[in-house]
Design an enzyme around this catalytic site. Structure first.
Site, PDB file in Angstrom:
ATOM      1  N   LYS A 284       0.843  -1.207   0.000  1.00  0.00           N
ATOM      2  CA  LYS A 284       0.000   0.000   0.000  1.00  0.00           C
ATOM      3  C   LYS A 284       0.872   1.249   0.000  1.00  0.00           C
ATOM      4  O   LYS A 284       0.638   2.195  -0.755  1.00  0.00           O
ATOM      5  CB  LYS A 284      -0.928  -0.013   1.230  1.00  0.00           C
ATOM      6  CG  LYS A 284      -2.049  -1.033   1.088  1.00  0.00           C
ATOM      7  CD  LYS A 284      -2.784  -1.306   2.383  1.00  0.00           C
ATOM      8  CE  LYS A 284      -3.742  -2.480   2.197  1.00  0.00           C
ATOM      9  NZ  LYS A 284      -4.393  -2.923   3.427  1.00  0.00           N
TER      10      LYS A 284
ATOM     11  N   ASP B  21     -10.837   3.009   4.136  1.00  0.00           N
ATOM     12  CA  ASP B  21     -11.120   1.576   4.051  1.00  0.00           C
ATOM     13  C   ASP B  21     -12.634   1.329   3.929  1.00  0.00           C
ATOM     14  O   ASP B  21     -13.055   0.227   3.601  1.00  0.00           O
ATOM     15  CB  ASP B  21     -10.620   0.877   5.338  1.00  0.00           C
ATOM     16  CG  ASP B  21      -9.525  -0.137   5.048  1.00  0.00           C
ATOM     17  OD1 ASP B  21      -9.346  -0.485   3.871  1.00  0.00           O
ATOM     18  OD2 ASP B  21      -8.859  -0.563   6.014  1.00  0.00           O
TER      19      ASP B  21
ATOM     20  N   GLN C 153      -4.218  -1.334   9.633  1.00  0.00           N
ATOM     21  CA  GLN C 153      -4.165  -2.693   9.057  1.00  0.00           C
ATOM     22  C   GLN C 153      -4.773  -3.702  10.042  1.00  0.00           C
ATOM     23  O   GLN C 153      -4.356  -3.779  11.201  1.00  0.00           O
ATOM     24  CB  GLN C 153      -2.708  -3.067   8.722  1.00  0.00           C
ATOM     25  CG  GLN C 153      -2.567  -4.382   8.009  1.00  0.00           C
ATOM     26  CD  GLN C 153      -3.227  -4.392   6.622  1.00  0.00           C
ATOM     27  OE1 GLN C 153      -3.065  -3.462   5.828  1.00  0.00           O
ATOM     28  NE2 GLN C 153      -3.991  -5.429   6.332  1.00  0.00           N
TER      29      GLN C 153
END
Ligand code: NAP
Length: 295
Positions: free
Chosen positions: A54, A121, A98
């Protein structure tokens, strides 16, 4: 018949080129650089590799990017404070924590703590709620990537029988919901299967589009699909290591057999995975653009 391979890698590359131009234009016209922070707690190898990918992509697209690594034993309170710091940081438009987190930290508390305007997200309940009622919001990256792949591959979803295998909050439920929406890439008739489904093959055989997110290697075999089906394989299963120590991956679908019956299919790797990261970048650019529109 052998299926057309839907290359997520190629489609992701096209979108990344578009994003790169958008970022340059944003910098030149408004002096704004999309900013993304990825927060990693601990050193879980899969999480480390996702976060690294990412960050690398954010860097390639010209973002301001921060990787914030925290020790496995960080307290929940300290993590929430860190999120609050990034919520207030004007250079940061997107915050990604994460997952999974260590057991002593309540994941839902962490997700709730992220400013919904920076929730790239798309996991905050505000964004989930908006997605369900069809309002503009940050869509969760994997389902968003699947939608984009279907649209850009010219696959008709309107009126299609879509069967989703898996009902997780990050893939199964949101993709089923998106395929129901009254808009491009939606208007499908959707069935969701899970471990309590009585006769899964009965459902999967009816699918015009089959989306599999079970996390079980080759759970879908050729006898479970009909001729001409479009198959989106979300699964990523580590089934061994190469002599060089690289993970060997396979999807949830028996690719070699199913591709002989399908009209189109995504490979693993190189299918949904690259799309997921790309949609995170797209959401971050959207978050930065929203700050321009507000000012
Ligand atoms: P998850 O939270 O473990 O959910 C799996 C779902 O599949 C559950 O709803 C489970 O049913 C269902 N399931 C499991 N085995 C089944 C079976 N034999 N028959 C029918 N249903 C079954 O997994 P997830 O987070 O959604 O991820 C699914 C897979 O996608 C994993 O391999 C993951 O690594 C991969 N993934 C890939 C990406 C990407 O970017 N490529 C992103 C996210 C996830 P129950 O609810 O009844 O337990």
């Amino acid at each position: 018949m052998s299926a057309k391979i839907i290359s997520g890698k190629e489609i992701a590359q096209q979108i990344r080129e578009e994003l790169k131009k958008e970022v340059e234009e944003m910098k030149a016209s408004y002096g704004i650089t999309p900013g993304l922070v990825t927060i990693l707690v601990g050193e879980n190898p899969a999480s480390v590799s996702y976060v690294t990918a990412k960050q690398r992509t954010a860097h390639e697209l010209g973002f301001y990017s921060v990787q914030d690594n925290q020790p496995e034993d960080i307290s929940e309170e300290a993590l929430l404070e860190l999120i609050d710091k990034y919520n207030k940081d004007e250079k940061i438009h997107g915050i990604l924590v994460q997952l999974p987190l260590p057991k002593h930290i309540d994941e839902s508390k962490v997700i709730y703590a992220i400013d919904p305007n920076k929730d790239v997200d798309g996991f905050h309940p505000v964004n989930v709620g908006k997605m369900v009622i069809g309002e503009p919001c940050f869509l969760p990256c994997t389902p968003h990537g699947i939608l984009e792949m279907l649209i850009r591959s010219g696959i008709e979803t309107s009126g299609a029988e879509v069967v989703v295998v898996g009902r997780s909050n990050i893939v199964g439920k949101p993709i089923a919901n998106l395929m129901l929406q009254k808009r491009e890439g939606g208007n499908a008739t959707v069935t969701i299967c899970h471990t309590r489904t009585k006769d899964m093959a009965f459902h999967t055989k009816r699918a015009d589009i089959l989306i599999v997110a079970a996390g079980r290697p080759k759970v879908i075999t050729a006898d479970m699909v009909k001729e001409g089906v479009v198959v989106i394989d979300v699964g990523v299963n580590r089934i061994g290591k190469t002599p060089e120590g690289k993970a060997i991956l396979c999807g949830d679908v028996d690719f070699d057999a199913v591709k002989e019956k399908a009209s189109a299919i995504t490979p693993v790797p190189g299918g949904v995975g690259p799309m997921t990261i790309t949609m995170l970048m797209k959401n971050t650019v959207q978050a930065a653009r929203q700050t321009i529109e507000k000012s």
